[in-house]
Design a protein around this motif. Structure first.
Motif, PDB file in Angstrom:
ATOM      1  N   UNK A  11       0.858  -1.194   0.000  1.00 10.35           N
ATOM      2  CA  UNK A  11       0.000   0.000   0.000  1.00 10.35           C
ATOM      3  C   UNK A  11       0.885   1.232   0.000  1.00 10.35           C
ATOM      4  N   UNK A  12       0.516   2.247  -0.770  1.00 11.17           N
ATOM      5  CA  UNK A  12       1.362   3.428  -0.880  1.00 11.17           C
ATOM      6  C   UNK A  12       0.526   4.665  -1.164  1.00 11.17           C
ATOM      7  N   UNK A  13       1.074   5.800  -0.740  1.00  9.17           N
ATOM      8  CA  UNK A  13       0.498   7.081  -1.120  1.00  9.17           C
ATOM      9  C   UNK A  13       0.887   7.386  -2.551  1.00  9.17           C
ATOM     10  N   UNK A  14      -0.030   7.936  -3.306  1.00  8.12           N
ATOM     11  CA  UNK A  14       0.235   8.290  -4.695  1.00  8.12           C
ATOM     12  C   UNK A  14       0.127   9.801  -4.842  1.00  8.12           C
ATOM     13  N   UNK A  15       1.168  10.397  -5.356  1.00  8.67           N
ATOM     14  CA  UNK A  15       1.195  11.837  -5.531  1.00  8.67           C
ATOM     15  C   UNK A  15       1.170  12.174  -7.017  1.00  8.67           C
ATOM     16  N   UNK A  16       0.430  13.221  -7.361  1.00  4.91           N
ATOM     17  CA  UNK A  16       0.446  13.710  -8.730  1.00  4.91           C
ATOM     18  C   UNK A  16       1.611  14.671  -8.907  1.00  4.91           C
ATOM     19  N   UNK A  17       2.599  14.272  -9.654  1.00  3.39           N
ATOM     20  CA  UNK A  17       3.784  15.105  -9.823  1.00  3.39           C
ATOM     21  C   UNK A  17       3.512  16.304 -10.721  1.00  3.39           C
ATOM     22  N   UNK A  18       4.292  17.361 -10.509  1.00  8.36           N
ATOM     23  CA  UNK A  18       4.139  18.558 -11.329  1.00  8.36           C
ATOM     24  C   UNK A  18       4.740  18.374 -12.715  1.00  8.36           C
ATOM     25  N   UNK A  19       5.869  17.654 -12.789  1.00  6.34           N
ATOM     26  CA  UNK A  19       6.545  17.363 -14.053  1.00  6.34           C
ATOM     27  C   UNK A  19       6.847  18.629 -14.854  1.00  6.34           C
ATOM     28  N   UNK A  20       7.394  19.638 -14.186  1.00  5.71           N
ATOM     29  CA  UNK A  20       7.762  20.872 -14.880  1.00  5.71           C
ATOM     30  C   UNK A  20       8.887  20.649 -15.874  1.00  5.71           C
ATOM     31  N   UNK A  21       9.695  19.623 -15.642  1.00  4.17           N
ATOM     32  CA  UNK A  21      10.816  19.354 -16.540  1.00  4.17           C
ATOM     33  C   UNK A  21      10.342  19.140 -17.979  1.00  4.17           C
ATOM     34  N   UNK A  22       9.134  18.571 -18.127  1.00  5.40           N
ATOM     35  CA  UNK A  22       8.595  18.316 -19.462  1.00  5.40           C
ATOM     36  C   UNK A  22       8.022  19.572 -20.108  1.00  5.40           C
ATOM     37  N   UNK A  23       7.850  20.655 -19.341  1.00  2.43           N
ATOM     38  CA  UNK A  23       7.201  21.850 -19.860  1.00  2.43           C
ATOM     39  C   UNK A  23       8.143  23.030 -20.062  1.00  2.43           C
ATOM     40  N   UNK A  24       9.275  23.036 -19.350  1.00  2.06           N
ATOM     41  CA  UNK A  24      10.193  24.161 -19.478  1.00  2.06           C
ATOM     42  C   UNK A  24      10.950  24.083 -20.795  1.00  2.06           C
ATOM     43  N   UNK A  25      11.729  25.110 -21.089  1.00  5.96           N
ATOM     44  CA  UNK A  25      12.592  25.132 -22.274  1.00  5.96           C
ATOM     45  C   UNK A  25      13.846  24.334 -21.943  1.00  5.96           C
ATOM     46  N   UNK A  26      13.770  23.010 -22.095  1.00  3.35           N
ATOM     47  CA  UNK A  26      14.828  22.102 -21.644  1.00  3.35           C
ATOM     48  C   UNK A  26      15.610  21.538 -22.820  1.00  3.35           C
ATOM     49  N   UNK A  27      16.931  21.475 -22.666  1.00  2.59           N
ATOM     50  CA  UNK A  27      17.794  20.951 -23.719  1.00  2.59           C
ATOM     51  C   UNK A  27      18.747  19.906 -23.145  1.00  2.59           C
ATOM     52  N   UNK A  28      19.069  18.864 -23.938  1.00  6.70           N
ATOM     53  CA  UNK A  28      20.100  17.917 -23.503  1.00  6.70           C
ATOM     54  C   UNK A  28      21.488  18.473 -23.805  1.00  6.70           C
ATOM     55  N   UNK A  29      22.469  18.063 -23.042  1.00  6.57           N
ATOM     56  CA  UNK A  29      23.841  18.501 -23.278  1.00  6.57           C
ATOM     57  C   UNK A  29      24.805  17.411 -22.829  1.00  6.57           C
ATOM     58  N   UNK A  30      25.988  17.378 -23.442  1.00  9.13           N
ATOM     59  CA  UNK A  30      27.025  16.431 -23.056  1.00  9.13           C
ATOM     60  C   UNK A  30      27.985  17.040 -22.047  1.00  9.13           C
TER      61      UNK A  30
END
Length: 292
Positions: A11-30
């Motif tokens: 049994x566990x608590x379930x939280x709805x995450x904000x997931x802002x990472x998917x909405x911001x101006x995000x870029x991958x980098x090496x």
């Protein structure tokens, strides 16, 4: 004499995450640090690229683009978890659950940094940045209240190109006041599709309302904010989350170690709010309300 049975389901608590990472101006980098240039030019400003009228044969006035250097450092975020061999044997599904919980914990920390990070060993959050616009409360406004004039003035301070991407972020204890709020006789908060069937958040001035555990309690700075996520610049190390495990680190304790790591950095695109072409009220991608 029958040994206790270990239930397979947890049994566990379930939280709805904000997931802002998917909405911001995000870029991958090496790389672990990015140096680039940013331009907060406006066509009505006194600097940068400008256009002029001229009379015939008169000399043209030159203008130059105005760009500023910016450095974004990627910081490491990790989840380091220990689990005994007995627990892993008794609950076969725990291994997969650890991965899910680690992802939720890392996601929470990234969202928290995007919102409220101090920029020291972590990203700079918009609530602590120079880009934040803080709207003043109304004269004589009671403590721990939200009034229609507050949200109207906040809405007016959002940058024009960000209105269509923006959403409201509130603490859930703000919602009861929103739901009864009107301008004149017109309600300014509406449930989804004009029905409570699809609640929770609804719409305020036509923009979605999201309840978040990251938002401050009512009356505190950050209990309500209007944001355009694309106004935040993020960098994620290529490869995303990396995983490693070891049975050797705590071998004599009969304990396994699990580790998840990710490198992320970020800060708002703007260093300061933008001055309008006419008027004195600055605008930004991030607008909040003064503490009451």
């Amino acid at each position: 004499m029958v040994p206790p049975e270990f239930r397979d389901r947890i049994w566990e608590l379930v939280f709805g995450g904000d997931n802002l990472l998917a909405e911001i101006d995000n870029e991958p980098t090496a790389s672990n640090q990015i140096n680039d240039l940013f331009d907060d030019w406006t066509p009505w400003g006194s600097s940068g690229v400008r256009a002029y009228w001229r009379s015939e044969a008169s000399q043209m006035t030159a203008s130059r683009p105005t760009v500023q250097p910016r450095s974004v450092v990627l910081n490491e975020l990790y989840a380091f978890v220990l689990a005994s061999d007995e627990l892993l044997d008794d609950s076969p599904r725990l291994n997969a659950r650890l991965e899910g919980k680690a992802a939720q914990a890392i996601g929470w920390k990234i969202d928290d940094a995007i919102i409220d990070g101090d920029g020291v060993g972590k990203p700079l959050g918009y609530m602590r940045s120079g880009a934040l616009v803080t709207v003043n409360k109304e004269a004589g406004q009671a403590a721990d209240t939200l009034v229609a004039a507050n949200v109207a003035k906040m809405y007016a301070r959002m940058l024009g190109d960000g209105i269509g991407r923006s959403h409201w972020r509130i603490n859930s204890d703000v919602l009861p006041q929103l739901m009864t709020m009107t301008l004149g006789t017109e309600p300014i908060w509406m449930p989804p599709t004009s029905s409570f069937q699809d609640a929770p958040g609804g719409y305020l001035f036509g923009r979605p309302v999201r309840m978040s555990e990251h938002s401050a309690t009512i009356g505190d700075l950050g209990d309500i904010a209007l944001i355009d996520p694309k106004g935040y610049f993020g960098l994620t190390k290529e490869g995303g989350v990396k995983f490693a495990s070891s049975i050797h680190l705590y071998f004599d304790y009969g304990t396994q170690a699990f580790r998840w790591t990710i490198r992320f950095g970020g800060q708002p695109h703007l260093k300061a709010p933008v001055s309008p072409a006419k008027g004195a009220s600055t605008k930004s991608h991030f607008v909040t309300l003064e503490a009451r």
